[in-house]
Design a protein around this motif. Structure first.
Motif, PDB file in Angstrom:
ATOM      1  N   GLY A   1     -13.030  47.855  18.478  1.00 45.56           N
ATOM      2  CA  GLY A   1     -13.966  47.550  17.405  1.00 45.56           C
ATOM      3  C   GLY A   1     -14.857  48.744  17.159  1.00 45.56           C
ATOM      4  N   LEU A   2     -15.105  49.058  15.885  1.00 44.44           N
ATOM      5  CA  LEU A   2     -15.889  50.230  15.515  1.00 44.44           C
ATOM      6  C   LEU A   2     -16.979  49.830  14.534  1.00 44.44           C
ATOM      7  N   ASP A   3     -18.229  49.959  14.964  1.00 44.48           N
ATOM      8  CA  ASP A   3     -19.387  49.628  14.139  1.00 44.48           C
ATOM      9  C   ASP A   3     -20.068  50.924  13.728  1.00 44.48           C
ATOM     10  N   ILE A   4     -19.947  51.277  12.453  1.00 38.33           N
ATOM     11  CA  ILE A   4     -20.504  52.535  11.942  1.00 38.33           C
ATOM     12  C   ILE A   4     -21.770  52.205  11.172  1.00 38.33           C
ATOM     13  N   GLY A   5     -22.907  52.376  11.811  1.00 37.82           N
ATOM     14  CA  GLY A   5     -24.179  52.080  11.181  1.00 37.82           C
ATOM     15  C   GLY A   5     -24.834  53.314  10.603  1.00 37.82           C
ATOM     16  N   THR A   6     -25.992  53.120  10.010  1.00 36.76           N
ATOM     17  CA  THR A   6     -26.707  54.237   9.397  1.00 36.76           C
ATOM     18  C   THR A   6     -27.272  55.192  10.432  1.00 36.76           C
TER      19      THR A   6
ATOM     20  N   GLY B   1     -27.592  54.038   3.840  1.00 35.59           N
ATOM     21  CA  GLY B   1     -27.439  52.729   3.226  1.00 35.59           C
ATOM     22  C   GLY B   1     -26.071  52.124   3.448  1.00 35.59           C
ATOM     23  N   GLU B   2     -25.464  52.373   4.636  1.00 32.68           N
ATOM     24  CA  GLU B   2     -24.149  51.850   5.017  1.00 32.68           C
ATOM     25  C   GLU B   2     -23.012  52.462   4.195  1.00 32.68           C
ATOM     26  N   ARG B   3     -23.260  53.564   3.507  1.00 29.83           N
ATOM     27  CA  ARG B   3     -22.215  54.266   2.758  1.00 29.83           C
ATOM     28  C   ARG B   3     -22.032  55.669   3.329  1.00 29.83           C
TER      29      ARG B   3
ATOM     30  N   MET C   1     -14.355  56.250  29.074  1.00 33.17           N
ATOM     31  CA  MET C   1     -14.865  55.223  29.983  1.00 33.17           C
ATOM     32  C   MET C   1     -13.759  54.255  30.388  1.00 33.17           C
ATOM     33  N   SER C   2     -12.871  53.923  29.456  1.00 28.45           N
ATOM     34  CA  SER C   2     -11.830  52.928  29.724  1.00 28.45           C
ATOM     35  C   SER C   2     -10.594  53.522  30.386  1.00 28.45           C
ATOM     36  N   GLY C   3     -10.382  54.818  30.217  1.00 26.66           N
ATOM     37  CA  GLY C   3      -9.194  55.453  30.765  1.00 26.66           C
ATOM     38  C   GLY C   3      -7.943  55.184  29.964  1.00 26.66           C
ATOM     39  N   VAL C   4      -8.077  54.715  28.718  1.00 27.32           N
ATOM     40  CA  VAL C   4      -6.936  54.456  27.843  1.00 27.32           C
ATOM     41  C   VAL C   4      -7.205  55.087  26.484  1.00 27.32           C
ATOM     42  N   SER C   5      -6.162  55.155  25.665  1.00 28.18           N
ATOM     43  CA  SER C   5      -6.295  55.646  24.297  1.00 28.18           C
ATOM     44  C   SER C   5      -5.908  54.548  23.323  1.00 28.18           C
ATOM     45  N   VAL C   6      -6.532  54.552  22.161  1.00 29.47           N
ATOM     46  CA  VAL C   6      -6.182  53.617  21.094  1.00 29.47           C
ATOM     47  C   VAL C   6      -5.812  54.412  19.859  1.00 29.47           C
ATOM     48  N   ASP C   7      -5.065  53.788  18.972  1.00 27.35           N
ATOM     49  CA  ASP C   7      -4.668  54.500  17.760  1.00 27.35           C
ATOM     50  C   ASP C   7      -5.175  53.830  16.488  1.00 27.35           C
ATOM     51  N   ARG C   8      -5.787  52.636  16.625  1.00 25.34           N
ATOM     52  CA  ARG C   8      -6.285  51.941  15.433  1.00 25.34           C
ATOM     53  C   ARG C   8      -7.495  51.104  15.803  1.00 25.34           C
ATOM     54  N   VAL C   9      -8.288  50.771  14.795  1.00 25.96           N
ATOM     55  CA  VAL C   9      -9.553  50.080  15.059  1.00 25.96           C
ATOM     56  C   VAL C   9      -9.779  48.997  14.009  1.00 25.96           C
ATOM     57  N   TYR C  10     -10.576  48.011  14.393  1.00 24.80           N
ATOM     58  CA  TYR C  10     -11.148  47.061  13.448  1.00 24.80           C
ATOM     59  C   TYR C  10     -12.543  47.594  13.118  1.00 24.80           C
ATOM     60  N   ALA C  11     -12.734  47.998  11.879  1.00 25.37           N
ATOM     61  CA  ALA C  11     -13.972  48.670  11.482  1.00 25.37           C
ATOM     62  C   ALA C  11     -14.854  47.735  10.661  1.00 25.37           C
ATOM     63  N   GLY C  12     -16.137  47.735  10.963  1.00 24.51           N
ATOM     64  CA  GLY C  12     -17.087  46.910  10.226  1.00 24.51           C
ATOM     65  C   GLY C  12     -17.539  47.578   8.948  1.00 24.51           C
ATOM     66  N   LEU C  13     -17.812  46.772   7.945  1.00 26.89           N
ATOM     67  CA  LEU C  13     -18.277  47.265   6.646  1.00 26.89           C
ATOM     68  C   LEU C  13     -19.414  46.378   6.173  1.00 26.89           C
ATOM     69  N   SER C  14     -20.477  46.993   5.673  1.00 29.15           N
ATOM     70  CA  SER C  14     -21.584  46.222   5.120  1.00 29.15           C
ATOM     71  C   SER C  14     -22.310  47.088   4.101  1.00 29.15           C
TER      72      SER C  14
ATOM     73  N   ALA D   1     -14.882  49.473  -3.728  1.00 33.94           N
ATOM     74  CA  ALA D   1     -13.625  50.112  -3.335  1.00 33.94           C
ATOM     75  C   ALA D   1     -13.866  51.550  -2.891  1.00 33.94           C
ATOM     76  N   THR D   2     -14.836  52.214  -3.508  1.00 31.79           N
ATOM     77  CA  THR D   2     -15.156  53.590  -3.129  1.00 31.79           C
ATOM     78  C   THR D   2     -15.725  53.647  -1.723  1.00 31.79           C
ATOM     79  N   ALA D   3     -16.669  52.739  -1.413  1.00 34.77           N
ATOM     80  CA  ALA D   3     -17.259  52.716  -0.076  1.00 34.77           C
ATOM     81  C   ALA D   3     -16.204  52.412   0.977  1.00 34.77           C
ATOM     82  N   ALA D   4     -15.330  51.447   0.690  1.00 37.74           N
ATOM     83  CA  ALA D   4     -14.268  51.102   1.637  1.00 37.74           C
ATOM     84  C   ALA D   4     -13.294  52.259   1.822  1.00 37.74           C
TER      85      ALA D   4
END
Length: 410
Positions: free
Chosen positions: A8-13, A48-50, A71-84, A165-168
């Protein structure tokens, strides 16, 4: 060895948080998500979340995810990203279809969803979610799962959520340039509610209020279903800005003063205590009453909670919150926030902290500021159970990152 990894990836301001979890495939829906790693960094390139600076946002994403991977000792290749953000729009929509063979089938449910989703969006709008609220079979309301029921007419009420659509697109591009793929963009308050609200609270009625940096996000549930979503353009940064003006100090120092000495009410600080802040000349310091910092924060938070209450009144759900209000997010950690909120809402209020139903390093995410990132990981675990997708192997992660790097530079 195959490992089911969900990120999970939360990209805040002001901050970017990443959480990596593991879901045992043999555990079924009852399996506990095991937290493996957490990463956090200051965000650059967002306002402003953009996304306002693609390179800086990309660097923040890469830093947070690499810290979580280390920290986890593993790699990931995709994420669930938050948008607001203020560009989010949500509204109810109805769909109606005739039932074939007098018994509702999964195909009928899919068709009624398609009808409910068939709305005209603007040229720069993207449909983010279509969330079922309830079904109606031959005018019988309140049905959660209509499959197998007898009837000739099927109706569905869904909650539609759209975004810019631009922000996404810019958010997806920043994640891709960081070397990852976006498995799904998720409305952040929905993910946060998944992390801090219980199923019982959703059933009797609860409002999740996340106080971020640029925006305050709301998700209101009743009878187990999402009923209202809102994004309010006032949040923690407004408190910091007020401290800049009230104390005549730079923004970075005001943020430090809020995080170190702040409180949501003067009743929670010693009225005789003073703290040091920068003076008018370079290198000069001066003393101000800590009570003044608390008073400035209280005024802005009181206004914010008033806006939340107005939104609840507008949604006609204020009298349906049997479980009250759950407050989370980075600014929710200020001493006295819960007491101030209870005065404004005249309802039970508690602090929302992720952790229930988690294993592994759950203690490392047991703070309000990690609620959205944890919620996104939980959202991903549910998607995995529904679709069987979302599993990631370490080997595929390495291949994906190399491919992304080659696409970006060649």
């Amino acid at each position: 060895m195959r490992t089911n990894l969900i990120a999970g990836l939360d990209i805040g301001t002001t901050k970017t948080c990443a959480v990596i979890g593991e879901l045992p495939e043999e555990g079924g829906r009852a399996a506990r998500l095991k937290i493996l790693g957490v990463g956090q960094t200051r965000t650059s390139g967002m306002r402003g979340e953009r996304v306002t600076n693609l390179e800086e946002t990309t660097a923040s994403i890469r830093s947070a995810l690499q810290e979580a991977e280390l920290m986890s000792g593993v790699s990931v290749d995709r994420v669930y990203a938050g948008l607001s953000g203020e560009h989010i729009e949500a509204w109810p929509s109805m769909g109606v279809v005739a039932v074939h063979d007098d018994e509702v089938t999964p195909g009928d449910v899919n068709r009624v969803h398609e009808v409910a989703r068939a709305v005209a969006l603007g040229p720069d709008r993207e449909l983010l979610h279509a969330i079922p609220v309830e079904y109606v079979v031959d005018h019988q309301r309140g049905i959660k799962d209509p499959v197998g029921m007898n009837g000739t007419r099927l109706e569905a009420e869904v909650h539609l959520v759209s975004c810019s659509a631009t922000a996404a697109g810019n958010l997806r591009k920043a994640v891709t340039r960081a070397g990852y793929a976006v498995q799904e963009l998720v409305l952040a308050p929905l993910a946060t509610a998944r992390a801090v609200l219980t199923e019982d609270e959703k059933e009797v009625g609860a409002a999740m209020v996340e106080i971020g940096a640029a925006t305050t996000e709301m998700a209101v549930y009743y009878e187990g279903k999402l009923r209202h979503v809102a994004v309010i353009p006032v949040a923690g940064t407004a408190v910091t800005t007020d401290l800049v003006k009230g104390l005549s100090i730079p923004f970075a120092e005001a943020r430090r003063a809020k995080e170190t000495f702040g409180a949501a009410s003067g009743r929670f600080v010693d009225p005789h205590e003073t703290v040091e802040v920068p003076g008018p000349a370079p290198g000069q310091m001066r003393h101000v009453a800590r009570e003044l910092i608390a008073h400035i924060a209280e005024q802005r938070l009181d206004e914010l909670f008033g806006l939340v209450q107005r939104e609840l009144d507008r949604s006609n759900l204020a009298d349906k919150l049997g479980a009250g209000v759950v407050i989370t997010g980075g600014s929710a950690a200020l001493p006295g926030v819960i007491d101030l909120a209870e005065q404004v809402f005249a309802a039970p209020v508690r602090l929302g902290v992720p952790g229930e139903g988690l294993g592994g390093l759950a203690d490392s995410v047991g703070r309000p500021r990690f609620a959205a990132a944890v919620g996104l990981t939980l959202w991903g675990s549910e998607r995995f159970h529904q679709t069987g997708e979302g599993a990631t192997t370490v080997a595929s992660a390495v291949v994906s990152k190399v491919s992304a790097w080659l696409r970006e530079f060649f």
